[in-house]
Design an enzyme around this catalytic site. Structure first.
Site, mmCIF file in Angstrom:
data_model
loop_
_atom_site.group_PDB
_atom_site.id
_atom_site.type_symbol
_atom_site.label_atom_id
_atom_site.label_comp_id
_atom_site.label_asym_id
_atom_site.label_seq_id
_atom_site.Cartn_x
_atom_site.Cartn_y
_atom_site.Cartn_z
ATOM 1 N N HIS A 16 0.845 -0.547 -0.129
ATOM 2 C CA HIS A 16 -0.435 0.263 -0.345
ATOM 3 C C HIS A 16 0.351 1.130 0.543
ATOM 4 C CE1 HIS A 16 -3.000 2.766 2.177
ATOM 5 N NE2 HIS A 16 -3.202 2.237 0.795
ATOM 6 N N GLU A 43 0.000 -0.888 -4.715
ATOM 7 C CA GLU A 43 -0.698 -0.167 -5.094
ATOM 8 C C GLU A 43 -0.235 1.781 -4.707
ATOM 9 O OE1 GLU A 43 -3.352 2.755 -2.796
ATOM 10 O OE2 GLU A 43 -1.894 2.224 -2.421
ATOM 11 N N ASP A 45 -2.048 5.773 -5.226
ATOM 12 C CA ASP A 45 -2.826 6.870 -5.591
ATOM 13 C C ASP A 45 -2.678 7.722 -6.442
ATOM 14 O OD1 ASP A 45 -4.935 5.909 -3.217
ATOM 15 O OD2 ASP A 45 -3.025 6.473 -2.391
ATOM 16 N N HIS A 58 -1.856 10.741 -2.187
ATOM 17 C CA HIS A 58 -3.107 10.512 -1.589
ATOM 18 C C HIS A 58 -3.406 11.711 -1.973
ATOM 19 C CE1 HIS A 58 -5.380 9.132 1.719
ATOM 20 N NE2 HIS A 58 -5.621 8.221 0.786
ATOM 21 N N GLU A 131 -5.275 4.052 -7.994
ATOM 22 C CA GLU A 131 -6.630 4.184 -7.701
ATOM 23 C C GLU A 131 -6.799 5.610 -8.003
ATOM 24 O OE1 GLU A 131 -9.329 5.893 -3.383
ATOM 25 O OE2 GLU A 131 -7.445 4.503 -3.504
#
Length: 273
Positions: A16, A43, A45, A58, A131
């Site tokens: 993450h 992962e 953002d 993020h 994301e």
């Protein structure tokens, strides 16, 4: 095209924002540390800058993770690149800062293109979760730009040998619909938070094949995993940082755990690469 459950006999470990428990999130150092730990994927953002570059950040504002201030969407890339994006983490953990010469890229802002460059260079089929963050003043330009970037790396046509296996994630069903309309070959993940008002019946929006569940929801209602399985969907769980939660996800047979502590999760699941 939807993303069916991944073919593996244990949950994949997805880092993450990189190995963000140890290193500053969304830095190349954090992602490299994740692979050092044996993570199966990463992962990130993404947010759009004022001059339409996708950067791995993020928060809508930059104060928490840099020494600058302002909104990502209102600042141009060149201005964002002037800031230090790593020292806050080392100071927060009481670690003396390193000289820039020790790792020239340590404090640099990470763009999505730079991250994908690094992953493509690995020539491995690493799971790569991207994301998109909403709401934003840029609206659907976020997904439009993301698809353009994926096309530039030939990553918009589904999973292929020797290339990162990209999935686009969002809490916004509308954002996922935009991605599917622009690039039907990109597998999608609908993120679901632990909100009492949220109906969790195992169904997903059209053209979405995988759910991303909040670990707090899985703790309260572990049977929710089975509901999505019954509908043929893949199941990812975030953010799985407690060893007991890793064990629970393993017992439930989820496809992937998304964690700030990939080293712990790899050890807990007995992952061998």
């Amino acid at each position: 095209m939807t993303a069916e459950p991944l073919a593996n006999d244990r949950p994949l470990v997805i880092a993450h924002r990189g190995a963000s428990h140890e290193e500053a999130e969304h830095t190349l150092r954090a992602y490299r540390k994740a692979f050092d730990h044996g993570a199966d994927g990463v992962e990130c953002d993404v947010r759009l800058t004022a001059d339409h570059h996708l950067v791995c950040v993020h928060d809508s504002r930059i104060e928490r993770t840099s020494n600058g201030s302002g909104r990502v969407s209102a600042l141009e890339l060149a201005r964002l690149e002037e800031f230090d994006w790593a020292s806050w983490k080392r100071l927060d953990r009481g670690v003396e800062d390193e000289t820039p010469e020790a790792d020239p890229e340590r404090g640099h802002l990470l763009t999505l293109r730079r991250l994908l460059d690094t992953l493509v260079e690995k020539r491995q089929e690493v799971v790569t979760l991207i994301e998109t963050k909403h709401p934003t003043r840029h609206g659907d330009d976020v997904e439009k730009t993301l698809v353009q970037v994926l096309r530039a790396f030939d990553l918009d046509r589904g999973d292929r040998p020797g290339l990162p296996h990209v999935r686009v994630m969002s809490f916004s069903a509308r954002a996922l619909t935009r991605v599917h309309r622009l690039s039907p070959g990109v597998p999608l993940v609908h993120l679901v938070a632990d909100r009492p008002a949220k109906l969790v019946d195992g169904t997903l929006p059209a053209d979405v094949g995988t759910v991303g569940l909040d670990i707090r929801l899985v703790r309260r209602k572990p049977k929710v995993v089975g509901r999505y399985r019954e509908h043929g969907h893949g199941v990812f769980v975030w953010t799985v940082d407690d060893p007991a939660d890793v064990d629970l996800c393993g017992e439930l047979g989820v496809d992937a755990v998304i964690t700030n502590r990939p080293g712990m999760a790899v050890d807990r699941l007995g992952v061998t690469r």
